[in-house]
Design a protein around this motif. Structure first.
Motif, mmCIF file in Angstrom:
data_model
loop_
_atom_site.group_PDB
_atom_site.id
_atom_site.type_symbol
_atom_site.label_atom_id
_atom_site.label_comp_id
_atom_site.label_asym_id
_atom_site.label_seq_id
_atom_site.Cartn_x
_atom_site.Cartn_y
_atom_site.Cartn_z
ATOM 1 N N PHE A 26 8.921 -0.232 2.747
ATOM 2 C CA PHE A 26 9.204 -0.482 4.155
ATOM 3 C C PHE A 26 8.420 0.777 4.952
ATOM 4 C CE2 PHE A 26 12.626 -3.039 2.387
ATOM 5 C CZ PHE A 26 12.021 -4.363 2.680
ATOM 6 N N VAL A 29 9.954 4.438 3.711
ATOM 7 C CA VAL A 29 11.132 4.036 2.748
ATOM 8 C C VAL A 29 10.648 3.353 1.512
ATOM 9 C CG1 VAL A 29 13.412 2.907 2.562
ATOM 10 C CG2 VAL A 29 12.637 3.809 4.656
ATOM 11 N N ALA A 31 11.978 1.030 -1.054
ATOM 12 C CA ALA A 31 12.977 0.386 -1.550
ATOM 13 C C ALA A 31 13.173 0.015 -2.987
ATOM 14 C CB ALA A 31 13.102 -0.994 -0.729
ATOM 15 N N ASP A 50 24.412 1.203 -5.714
ATOM 16 C CA ASP A 50 25.031 1.734 -4.376
ATOM 17 C C ASP A 50 24.228 1.088 -3.207
ATOM 18 O OD1 ASP A 50 26.345 3.705 -5.965
ATOM 19 O OD2 ASP A 50 24.757 5.083 -6.022
ATOM 20 N N ASN A 51 25.190 1.613 -2.047
ATOM 21 C CA ASN A 51 24.398 0.887 -0.892
ATOM 22 C C ASN A 51 22.887 1.325 -0.455
ATOM 23 O OD1 ASN A 51 27.577 1.390 0.586
ATOM 24 N ND2 ASN A 51 26.722 -0.593 0.541
ATOM 25 N N GLY A 52 22.181 0.709 -0.214
ATOM 26 C CA GLY A 52 20.663 1.126 -0.057
ATOM 27 C C GLY A 52 20.080 1.080 -1.350
ATOM 28 N N ALA A 53 20.672 0.688 -2.295
ATOM 29 C CA ALA A 53 19.804 0.759 -3.646
ATOM 30 C C ALA A 53 18.585 -0.081 -3.637
ATOM 31 C CB ALA A 53 20.731 0.676 -4.888
ATOM 32 N N GLY A 54 18.551 -1.079 -3.119
ATOM 33 C CA GLY A 54 17.493 -1.908 -2.953
ATOM 34 C C GLY A 54 17.870 -3.326 -3.471
ATOM 35 N N LYS A 55 19.239 -3.810 -3.559
ATOM 36 C CA LYS A 55 19.680 -5.079 -4.309
ATOM 37 C C LYS A 55 19.071 -6.049 -3.269
ATOM 38 C CE LYS A 55 23.837 -3.887 -3.917
ATOM 39 N NZ LYS A 55 23.829 -2.459 -3.331
ATOM 40 N N SER A 56 19.612 -6.226 -1.926
ATOM 41 C CA SER A 56 19.033 -7.334 -1.223
ATOM 42 C C SER A 56 17.541 -7.412 -1.187
ATOM 43 C CB SER A 56 19.719 -6.911 0.250
ATOM 44 O OG SER A 56 21.042 -6.885 0.155
ATOM 45 N N THR A 57 16.663 -6.286 -1.039
ATOM 46 C CA THR A 57 15.452 -6.353 -1.012
ATOM 47 C C THR A 57 14.760 -7.056 -2.228
ATOM 48 O OG1 THR A 57 15.460 -4.024 0.144
ATOM 49 C CG2 THR A 57 13.437 -4.779 -0.802
ATOM 50 N N HIS A 66 10.646 -11.591 1.597
ATOM 51 C CA HIS A 66 9.925 -10.543 1.562
ATOM 52 C C HIS A 66 8.829 -10.870 0.718
ATOM 53 C CE1 HIS A 66 12.259 -8.048 4.059
ATOM 54 N NE2 HIS A 66 13.246 -7.666 3.319
ATOM 55 N N GLN A 98 23.240 -11.668 2.416
ATOM 56 C CA GLN A 98 24.508 -10.905 2.851
ATOM 57 C C GLN A 98 24.654 -11.193 4.394
ATOM 58 O OE1 GLN A 98 23.393 -6.661 1.793
ATOM 59 N NE2 GLN A 98 25.465 -6.004 1.960
ATOM 60 N N GLU A 183 26.694 -10.337 -2.198
ATOM 61 C CA GLU A 183 28.095 -10.137 -1.925
ATOM 62 C C GLU A 183 28.738 -11.114 -1.171
ATOM 63 O OE1 GLU A 183 28.367 -6.307 0.059
ATOM 64 O OE2 GLU A 183 26.664 -5.473 -0.872
ATOM 65 N N HIS A 216 29.838 -5.323 -5.627
ATOM 66 C CA HIS A 216 30.502 -4.044 -5.723
ATOM 67 C C HIS A 216 31.885 -3.805 -6.556
ATOM 68 C CE1 HIS A 216 27.546 -2.451 -3.229
ATOM 69 N NE2 HIS A 216 27.570 -3.146 -2.146
HETATM 70 N N1 ATP Z 1 13.358 -4.648 6.605
HETATM 71 C C1 ATP Z 1 13.485 -3.372 6.498
HETATM 72 N N2 ATP Z 1 12.940 -2.537 6.906
HETATM 73 C C2 ATP Z 1 12.811 -1.342 6.683
HETATM 74 N N3 ATP Z 1 13.628 -0.664 5.841
HETATM 75 C C3 ATP Z 1 14.577 -1.630 5.036
HETATM 76 C C4 ATP Z 1 14.345 -3.012 5.117
HETATM 77 N N4 ATP Z 1 15.097 -3.631 4.362
HETATM 78 C C5 ATP Z 1 15.741 -2.825 3.594
HETATM 79 N N5 ATP Z 1 15.191 -1.599 3.974
HETATM 80 C C6 ATP Z 1 15.413 -0.207 3.294
HETATM 81 O O1 ATP Z 1 15.353 -0.159 1.910
HETATM 82 C C7 ATP Z 1 16.354 0.085 1.342
HETATM 83 C C8 ATP Z 1 17.036 -0.735 0.333
HETATM 84 O O2 ATP Z 1 17.912 -1.657 1.128
HETATM 85 P P1 ATP Z 1 18.593 -2.861 0.684
HETATM 86 O O3 ATP Z 1 19.114 -3.528 1.789
HETATM 87 O O4 ATP Z 1 17.855 -3.662 -0.593
HETATM 88 O O5 ATP Z 1 19.943 -2.281 -0.117
HETATM 89 P P2 ATP Z 1 21.164 -2.946 -0.769
HETATM 90 O O6 ATP Z 1 21.191 -2.577 -2.207
HETATM 91 O O7 ATP Z 1 21.325 -4.242 -0.519
HETATM 92 O O8 ATP Z 1 22.259 -2.126 -0.036
HETATM 93 P P3 ATP Z 1 23.876 -2.730 0.451
HETATM 94 O O9 ATP Z 1 24.786 -2.719 -0.822
HETATM 95 O O10 ATP Z 1 24.319 -1.802 1.426
HETATM 96 O O11 ATP Z 1 23.819 -4.000 0.814
HETATM 97 C C9 ATP Z 1 17.063 0.806 2.073
HETATM 98 O O12 ATP Z 1 16.932 2.232 2.402
HETATM 99 C C10 ATP Z 1 17.073 0.398 3.330
HETATM 100 O O13 ATP Z 1 17.204 0.973 4.802
#
Ligand code: ATP
Ligand code: MG
Lengths: 282, 358
Positions: A26, A29, A31, A50-57, A66, A98, A183, A216
């Motif tokens: 992104f 960033v 992801a 961890d938070n921000g690891a990229g799971k949701s992406t 996406h 989420q 989650e 988690h």
């Molecule tokens: N739409 C977006 N635009 C810009 N950056 C994004 C976007 N979606 C996610 N990111 C970035 O991509 C990285 C991964 O985010 P993601 O939401 O996939 O993490 P996660 O593993 O689901 O975290 P969590 O456990 O907090 O839900 C993060 O650094 C986040 O800031």
């Protein structure tokens, strides 16, 4: 083991979904980097990190929300390109996001059926069959034992846990081929959380739907999942079967510092012990 | 979680909310459930006020046909604004589309001898095209519609005044087309049930039909459901598979079509196409009607019926005050106050609803 007497998945079970070398950035960033996951039919796969690891992406790429920068998705033996969540849903991939993706200004039953509404034809007009949707939603939520007030109320009147329950119910209503839960237990109380875990466990017992579960809480991972993928800084660093990895080992990996090297080393150590049945594509 | 027995759907009506107890609370609950009710009361009170103030003239069929004509004009545009405002967008270019579409219609009929019925369709299609352009600029290039449509407003206004140097052109009269679209004015000798009497109300009746149709679309179709979803939670709607961009573009196209349609009816009434017939003032009156009718600019909720009631209030304020001898300009003071009051009421009703949460 806390497997609740569910037999382990037969290792010959066919793979239903492969995400190969998925990368996504992104802007500045990064992801996801070359992430590959495999899901077998009827399997429950835990995606942790961890938070921000990229799971949701990752799961939003699977759901068509996406689009990956590179990498392929092979679903039921064919390479697929989901242009929108509509495509993915149409092909049997349901996702509980989420953020739950509930529409506050709509009733519970409209939320249950949005995107796959029932219609009736009156004077040649294709109108919503609200009565049917209301009754089906009420019956279904009751059958799942989900406690909500009337299905007529708008979802903004619900508590956080009730909202989560409705979102989960919506995703399993259509008997999907793949169910993705990001989650789903986060806002649930102990009793309600156990209830949703029970629902997942029931689905797992039938082995008819394949599930990707982001959680988690490692207790929950070991309770209902067959396999675990650990995502760290956009890369999968561990792919192990829950029956051959212990919670302690997992926690050791997680705590091995945030350095990729350290995690990879700890993961390798664990893998060395589980080599025989490793399904991993690492 | 509240435990409610849910064995019989429909019978169990508990919403997990405190039951309204006082009269005021109950009234607000009714208002929140039937937005239209509050504005209907306002419209009724206004009508009675002017009826008394004008010594019984206001509700005479002649005066009423004038008020309802204006109601029809504002209402047709307002109902389209309501749809757009529900998606979280707005169209300020409607005032120009209103002028341009009938201008093109009349030029086609004069220049090429095309029947009005055909050139009217062409004019409306032009409106649809304008909406399509507004929509695509807004969703593809991510320009807020407030800006997009200010741009297209000036652009289209510039086009229509430049064709003949701001000159109105005389439109051909073709029956029954002109009669059906409001050429006839009510005269004291008319019976309401005569053809001539009835057609004096056609600008309003067309709008009434379309507003009822839009109420059905909004509340009873997938398109309406997705329109609400788009404005209520655009990310969530997209996640669940609602094609939010398309929904927005379609609603812009509806706005263009309705603005063009209102312009066509207006031109047919006066047998003249005036490049300055619409303009910014008409845009704002239509938005005022939508807001007074109970639609907020926040997206996610709104009422089609309310827009017609709001249009009636705007038309009544404009005509009623003049009829009672006020300066035409004074009516804007009341209109302004009405908009502010309506917004306050809208917000309060929303908050009352939120407060009833458990
Ligand atoms: N739409 C977006 N635009 C810009 N950056 C994004 C976007 N979606 C996610 N990111 C970035 O991509 C990285 C991964 O985010 P993601 O939401 O996939 O993490 P996660 O593993 O689901 O975290 P969590 O456990 O907090 O839900 C993060 O650094 C986040 O800031
Ligand atoms: Mg996440």
């Amino acid at each position: 083991m806390s497997q609740n007497a569910i037999p382990a998945l037969n290792p010959d079970t066919p793979v239903i979904l492969e995400m190969n070398r998925i990368s996504k950035t992104f802007g500045a960033v990064t992801a996801l980097v070359d992430v590959s996951i495999k899901l077998r039919k009827g399997e429950v796969l835990a995606l942790v990190g961890d938070n921000g690891a990229g799971k949701s992406t990752l799961i939003k790429i699977l759901s068509g929300f996406h689009h990956p920068d590179s990498g392929t998705i092979v679903y039921q033996g064919k390479e697929v390109h989901f242009h929108s969540p509509r495509d993915a849903r149409a092909q049997g991939i349901e996702t509980v996001y989420q953020d739950l993706a509930l529409i506050n200004d709509l009733s519970i039953y409209h939320n249950m059926f949005i995107g796959r509404e029932y219609h009736k034809h009156i004077l040649g007009m294709k109108l919503l069959d609200n009565r049917k949707m209301r009754e089906l939603a009420q019956t279904y939520l009751n059958s799942l034992g989900i406690q909500i007030p009337s299905v007529n109320s708008t979802v903004d009147l619900l508590s956080g846990g009730q909202r989560q329950s409705v979102a989960v119910a919506r995703s399993i209503y259509s008997s999907p081929t793949i169910l993705v839960l990001d989650e789903p237990l986060a806002a649930l109380g102990v009793r309600e959380g156990a209830h949703v875990l029970g629902l997942i466990q029931n689905l797992r017992r039938q082995r008819s739907v394949s599930i990707i579960l982001i959680v988690h809480n490692y207790n929950q991972v070991f309770e209902v999942c067959d396999r675990i993928n650990f995502l760290h800084s956009g890369e999968i660093v561990l792919d192990a079967s829950t029956s051959e990895t212990s919670e302690e080992q997992l926690i050791r990996i997680v705590k091995s510092g945030l350095g990729r090297q350290a995690i990879a080393a700890a993961a390798a150590e664990v893998r060395a012990g589980t080599e025989s049945t490793s399904t991993g594509g690492l | 979680m509240p435990r409610t027995a849910q064995s019989s759907p429909g019978a169990a009506r508990k919403v997990g909310t405190a039951a309204p107890s006082t009269f005021l609370e109950r009234a607000l609950v009714v208002l929140s459930r039937y937005r239209e009710a509050s504005i209907a009361v306002v419209a009724l009170v206004l009508a009675i006020y002017f009826q008394v103030g004008s010594n019984g003239e206001f509700l005479s069929s002649q005066e009423l046909s004038v008020v309802l004509r204006d109601t029809g004009r504002y209402g047709l545009i307002a109902v389209a604004e309501v749809m757009l405002m529900i998606t979280g967008e707005i169209d300020l270019s409607v005032g120009s589309t209103f002028s341009l579409a009938p201008y093109v219609m009349v030029l086609m009929s004069i220049g090429w001898g095309v029947p009005l019925a055909v050139s009217a369709v062409a004019g409306i299609l032009l409106g649809v095209l304008i909406g399509l352009v507004n929509g695509i600029i807004t969703v593809r290039f991510r320009v807020p519609s407030l800006i997009t449509t200010v741009g297209t407003f000036f652009l289209l206004q510039g086009v229509v005044v430049s064709i003949y140097n701001s000159q109105p052109i005389v439109a051909p009269v073709q029956e029954p087309f002109n009669e059906i679209f409001g050429e006839n004015l009510y005269s004291p000798t008319d019976s309401v049930w005569s053809w001539h009497g009835l057609t004096a109300f056609t600008p309003f009746l067309w709008t009434l039909v379309i507003v009822l149709a839009m109420a059905l679309v909004l509340n009873r179709t997938t398109f309406g459901l997705h329109t609400i979803a788009t404005g209520s939670n655009i990310v969530g709607a997209r996640e669940i598979g609602v094609r939010t961009d398309r929904i927005k573009v379609y609603n812009f196209m509806i706005a263009g079509a309705f603005a063009a349609g209102a312009g066509v009816i207006n031109t047919t009434q006066f047998a003249s196409a005036d490049p300055l017939a619409g303009g910014p003032f008409l845009t704002l009156q239509a938005i005022a009607a939508a807001v007074i009718g109970g639609t907020s600019l926040l997206g996610g909720s709104g009422t089609a019926i309310g827009s017609l009631l709001g249009a009636f209030v705007v038309a009544t304020l404009n005509n009623g005050l003049v009829m009672m001898g006020a300066q035409a300009t004074v009516s804007d003071i009341y209109l302004g106050a009405a908009i502010v009051l309506a917004m306050i009421l809208n917000v309060q009703v929303d908050r009352m609803r939120a407060r009833r949460r458990v």
